[in-house]
Design an enzyme around this catalytic site. Structure first.
Site, PDB file in Angstrom:
ATOM      1  N   SER A   1       2.319   0.047  -4.646  1.00  0.00           N
ATOM      2  CA  SER A   1       2.055   1.122  -3.680  1.00  0.00           C
ATOM      3  C   SER A   1       2.590   0.673  -2.328  1.00  0.00           C
ATOM      4  O   SER A   1       2.635  -0.536  -2.039  1.00  0.00           O
ATOM      5  CB  SER A   1       0.545   1.369  -3.568  1.00  0.00           C
ATOM      6  OG  SER A   1       0.255   2.154  -2.431  1.00  0.00           O
TER       7      SER A   1
ATOM      8  N   TYR B   1      -7.800  -2.159  -2.141  1.00  0.00           N
ATOM      9  CA  TYR B   1      -6.674  -1.488  -2.815  1.00  0.00           C
ATOM     10  C   TYR B   1      -5.347  -2.106  -2.384  1.00  0.00           C
ATOM     11  O   TYR B   1      -4.500  -2.453  -3.226  1.00  0.00           O
ATOM     12  CB  TYR B   1      -6.706   0.013  -2.501  1.00  0.00           C
ATOM     13  CG  TYR B   1      -5.572   0.789  -3.127  1.00  0.00           C
ATOM     14  CD1 TYR B   1      -5.621   1.152  -4.468  1.00  0.00           C
ATOM     15  CD2 TYR B   1      -4.450   1.145  -2.388  1.00  0.00           C
ATOM     16  CE1 TYR B   1      -4.580   1.859  -5.049  1.00  0.00           C
ATOM     17  CE2 TYR B   1      -3.403   1.849  -2.956  1.00  0.00           C
ATOM     18  CZ  TYR B   1      -3.466   2.205  -4.290  1.00  0.00           C
ATOM     19  OH  TYR B   1      -2.418   2.899  -4.863  1.00  0.00           O
TER      20      TYR B   1
ATOM     21  N   LYS C   1      -2.523  -4.133  -4.660  1.00  0.00           N
ATOM     22  CA  LYS C   1      -1.143  -3.664  -4.825  1.00  0.00           C
ATOM     23  C   LYS C   1      -0.139  -4.668  -4.249  1.00  0.00           C
ATOM     24  O   LYS C   1       0.984  -4.792  -4.747  1.00  0.00           O
ATOM     25  CB  LYS C   1      -0.973  -2.282  -4.188  1.00  0.00           C
ATOM     26  CG  LYS C   1      -1.777  -1.191  -4.907  1.00  0.00           C
ATOM     27  CD  LYS C   1      -1.340  -1.032  -6.362  1.00  0.00           C
ATOM     28  CE  LYS C   1      -2.034   0.132  -7.054  1.00  0.00           C
ATOM     29  NZ  LYS C   1      -1.560   0.333  -8.437  1.00  0.00           N
TER      30      LYS C   1
HETATM   31  N1  LIG Z   1      -0.944   9.194  -5.893  1.00  0.00           N
HETATM   32  C1  LIG Z   1      -0.536   8.377  -4.917  1.00  0.00           C
HETATM   33  O1  LIG Z   1      -0.423   8.777  -3.755  1.00  0.00           O
HETATM   34  C2  LIG Z   1      -0.167   6.952  -5.217  1.00  0.00           C
HETATM   35  C3  LIG Z   1       0.562   6.222  -4.266  1.00  0.00           C
HETATM   36  C4  LIG Z   1       0.937   4.920  -4.542  1.00  0.00           C
HETATM   37  C5  LIG Z   1       0.587   4.337  -5.743  1.00  0.00           C
HETATM   38  N2  LIG Z   1      -0.138   5.038  -6.643  1.00  0.00           N
HETATM   39  C6  LIG Z   1      -0.489   4.370  -7.900  1.00  0.00           C
HETATM   40  O2  LIG Z   1       0.051   5.104  -8.978  1.00  0.00           O
HETATM   41  C7  LIG Z   1      -0.778   4.944 -10.134  1.00  0.00           C
HETATM   42  C8  LIG Z   1      -1.199   6.306 -10.671  1.00  0.00           C
HETATM   43  O3  LIG Z   1      -1.952   6.966  -9.675  1.00  0.00           O
HETATM   44  P1  LIG Z   1      -2.252   8.539  -9.696  1.00  0.00           P
HETATM   45  O4  LIG Z   1      -2.183   9.001  -8.307  1.00  0.00           O
HETATM   46  O5  LIG Z   1      -1.421   9.208 -10.721  1.00  0.00           O
HETATM   47  O6  LIG Z   1      -3.810   8.512 -10.088  1.00  0.00           O
HETATM   48  P2  LIG Z   1      -4.622   9.244 -11.245  1.00  0.00           P
HETATM   49  O7  LIG Z   1      -6.057   8.952 -10.966  1.00  0.00           O
HETATM   50  O8  LIG Z   1      -4.177  10.651 -11.431  1.00  0.00           O
HETATM   51  O9  LIG Z   1      -4.143   8.440 -12.538  1.00  0.00           O
HETATM   52  C9  LIG Z   1      -4.601   7.164 -12.821  1.00  0.00           C
HETATM   53  C10 LIG Z   1      -4.943   7.128 -14.291  1.00  0.00           C
HETATM   54  O10 LIG Z   1      -5.379   5.804 -14.605  1.00  0.00           O
HETATM   55  C11 LIG Z   1      -6.469   5.933 -15.510  1.00  0.00           C
HETATM   56  N3  LIG Z   1      -7.294   4.743 -15.482  1.00  0.00           N
HETATM   57  C12 LIG Z   1      -8.266   4.411 -14.580  1.00  0.00           C
HETATM   58  N4  LIG Z   1      -8.853   3.278 -14.938  1.00  0.00           N
HETATM   59  C13 LIG Z   1      -8.243   2.865 -16.087  1.00  0.00           C
HETATM   60  C14 LIG Z   1      -8.431   1.758 -16.955  1.00  0.00           C
HETATM   61  N5  LIG Z   1      -9.372   0.843 -16.710  1.00  0.00           N
HETATM   62  N6  LIG Z   1      -7.633   1.667 -18.054  1.00  0.00           N
HETATM   63  C15 LIG Z   1      -6.703   2.614 -18.307  1.00  0.00           C
HETATM   64  N7  LIG Z   1      -6.487   3.683 -17.531  1.00  0.00           N
HETATM   65  C16 LIG Z   1      -7.262   3.806 -16.440  1.00  0.00           C
HETATM   66  C17 LIG Z   1      -7.220   7.178 -15.067  1.00  0.00           C
HETATM   67  O11 LIG Z   1      -8.044   7.684 -16.112  1.00  0.00           O
HETATM   68  C18 LIG Z   1      -6.079   8.105 -14.676  1.00  0.00           C
HETATM   69  O12 LIG Z   1      -5.635   8.914 -15.748  1.00  0.00           O
HETATM   70  C19 LIG Z   1      -1.952   4.071  -9.682  1.00  0.00           C
HETATM   71  O13 LIG Z   1      -1.677   2.713 -10.011  1.00  0.00           O
HETATM   72  C20 LIG Z   1      -1.972   4.277  -8.184  1.00  0.00           C
HETATM   73  O14 LIG Z   1      -2.576   3.198  -7.498  1.00  0.00           O
HETATM   74  C21 LIG Z   1      -0.527   6.334  -6.423  1.00  0.00           C
END
Ligand SMILES: NC(=O)c1ccc[n+]([C@@H]2O[C@H](COP(=O)([O-])OP(=O)(O)OC[C@H]3O[C@@H](n4cnc5c(N)ncnc54)[C@H](O)[C@@H]3O)[C@@H](O)[C@H]2O)c1
Length: 197
Positions: free
Chosen positions: A149, A162, A166
């Protein structure tokens, strides 16, 4: 939506793929020619859902199954990667699953901190280890993608835990790339900014 054949014949695993970025990656992998996509998540239906995602991928003509796995558990990662054997073994492992906390910052509570680290930091390590082990056993020159991230590069006071996790993922990718490169396994991290999922 653009399509290509860059994943032609490849077997792709995506964790945290029942919703958000992971779900989009899993569907796009099919668009780019993957032979099979394993959709994985800790629960079947956080939002859109694991089985509905796998079903949408099958409609694109790509084999797909939903496999329940908690990435914080080493045994679950091993079982998840073992499921790829049915399709010929994993070529691309996307360790996408990650969580944020309602209460983060300088005073992040210990339980929340440990839970976040177990998903965001243990998860990608165990997933990468399991994938690399199978890739080496099957003599595959695979690719491992870890989800970092921008928060892990810039840091922020409201996301101390967080951002720390990351930032760790960024260095995990660099370190694993160094460790696994001699076996022909590439490891990269993606660091998105805010994505409206
Ligand atoms: N959305 C953003 O703005 C953003 C920005 C930078 C990085 N990210 C990263 O991208 C990734 C996806 O994020 P997102 O925004 O799609 O979030 P999201 O919550 O929609 O998806 C995350 C998924 O991970 C699953 N999850 C949670 N705990 C888990 C576990 N113990 N084992 C397996 N699965 C598990 C959840 O059920 C969910 O489906 C994450 O690593 C997040 O930190 C997101």
């Amino acid at each position: 939506m653009s399509k290509s054949n860059i994943l032609d014949g490849k077997v792709v695993i995506v964790t945290g793929a029942s919703s958000g970025i992971g779900r989009a990656i899993a569907i796009r992998a099919a668009d780019h020619g993957a032979k099979a996509v394993i959709v994985s998540d800790v629960i079947e239906a956080p939002r859109e859902g694991g089985e509905p995602t796998a079903s949408e991928i099958r409609k694109l003509g790509t084999q797909s199954v939903f496999v329940k796995a908690d990435v914080s558990r080493r045994a679950d990662n091993n079982a998840l990667v073992a499921a790829a054997e049915d399709f010929g073994g994993v070529d691309v492992m996307v360790a996408n699953a990650g969580i944020t906390l309602k209460t983060d910052g300088a005073e992040v509570p210990e339980d929340d901190y440990r839970r976040l680290m177990s998903v965001n930091l243990d998860g990608p390590l165990f997933g990468a280890q399991a994938a690399a082990r199978q890739m080496k056993a099957l003599n595959k020159r695979g690719s491992i993608v870890l989800m970092a991230s921008m928060g892990g590069i810039s840091g922020a006071g409201i996301t101390v835990a967080y951002s720390t996790s990351k930032g760790g993922v960024v260095l995990m990718a660099k370190s694993l790339a160094d460790a696994l490169g001699p076996d022909g396994i590439r490891v990269n991290a993606v660091a998105p900014g805010t994505i409206d999922t």
